[in-house]
Design a protein around this motif. Sequence first.
Motif, mmCIF file in Angstrom:
data_model
loop_
_atom_site.group_PDB
_atom_site.id
_atom_site.type_symbol
_atom_site.label_atom_id
_atom_site.label_comp_id
_atom_site.label_asym_id
_atom_site.label_seq_id
_atom_site.Cartn_x
_atom_site.Cartn_y
_atom_site.Cartn_z
ATOM 1 N N LYS A 10 -8.030 0.897 -24.147
ATOM 2 C CA LYS A 10 -7.081 0.412 -23.157
ATOM 3 C C LYS A 10 -7.382 1.023 -21.793
ATOM 4 C CE LYS A 10 -2.140 -0.218 -22.466
ATOM 5 N NZ LYS A 10 -0.821 -0.014 -23.038
ATOM 6 N N TYR A 11 -7.744 2.315 -21.784
ATOM 7 C CA TYR A 11 -8.077 3.026 -20.557
ATOM 8 C C TYR A 11 -9.353 3.816 -20.773
ATOM 9 C CZ TYR A 11 -2.990 2.553 -19.744
ATOM 10 O OH TYR A 11 -1.722 2.086 -19.595
ATOM 11 N N VAL A 65 -8.386 0.667 -16.078
ATOM 12 C CA VAL A 65 -7.137 0.446 -16.814
ATOM 13 C C VAL A 65 -6.854 -1.049 -16.877
ATOM 14 C CG1 VAL A 65 -6.196 2.706 -16.177
ATOM 15 C CG2 VAL A 65 -5.725 0.747 -14.731
ATOM 16 N N ASP A 66 -5.882 -1.420 -17.696
ATOM 17 C CA ASP A 66 -5.568 -2.837 -17.858
ATOM 18 C C ASP A 66 -4.903 -3.429 -16.612
ATOM 19 O OD1 ASP A 66 -3.295 -1.329 -18.280
ATOM 20 O OD2 ASP A 66 -2.567 -2.524 -19.960
ATOM 21 N N GLU A 68 -2.300 -2.137 -12.801
ATOM 22 C CA GLU A 68 -1.663 -1.059 -12.044
ATOM 23 C C GLU A 68 -0.183 -1.011 -12.399
ATOM 24 O OE1 GLU A 68 -3.004 0.136 -7.927
ATOM 25 O OE2 GLU A 68 -3.518 -1.996 -7.927
ATOM 26 N N SER A 72 -0.073 3.178 -16.568
ATOM 27 C CA SER A 72 -1.478 3.472 -16.291
ATOM 28 C C SER A 72 -1.632 4.515 -15.185
ATOM 29 C CB SER A 72 -2.245 2.192 -15.937
ATOM 30 O OG SER A 72 -1.745 1.602 -14.762
ATOM 31 N N TRP A 75 -0.778 7.940 -16.663
ATOM 32 C CA TRP A 75 -1.909 8.404 -17.477
ATOM 33 C C TRP A 75 -3.034 8.920 -16.574
ATOM 34 C CZ3 TRP A 75 -6.918 6.531 -17.575
ATOM 35 C CH2 TRP A 75 -7.733 7.035 -18.581
#
Length: 103
Positions: A10-11, A65-66, A68, A72, A75
Motif C-alpha cells: 500500500k505504501y 502512497v495510494d 494524499e 498516508s 504514516w
Amino acid sequence: MDDKGDERFKYVFLSLGASFKGLKYLRRVVVVDGTHLFGKFLGCLLTASCQDANFQIFPIVFAVVDSETDESWTWFMNKLFEIIKDGPELTFVYDRNQPILSL
C-alpha cells in the motif's frame, strides 16, 4: 490483496544512504510535499527535502502512497521522524495541504 488475489504494497518509503548520511550537514528546515502520479501506476509521491550549506536542495526521503489522505501523511511523517529527530530548531515547510494540517 488486489482483484486477482495477489498481495500488493500500500505504501513504500525510501531513503538513500547518501541522503541519510548527509542529514547532519543540512539546515534544520524540512520541506514536505506531494504530487500525483499518472500513467500505468497511479498514486502519490511524497517527498521531504532540506537545504545544504550551498543553498542547494537535498532530498531526504521519498514515499509512494495510494493517495494524499490523513492516513498516508501520518504514516509518512511517522517514518520521517524515525530518520529526522525532532527538536526546537526543526522547522517544516509545506503547502497547507489539508491532510498535513490535520497532523
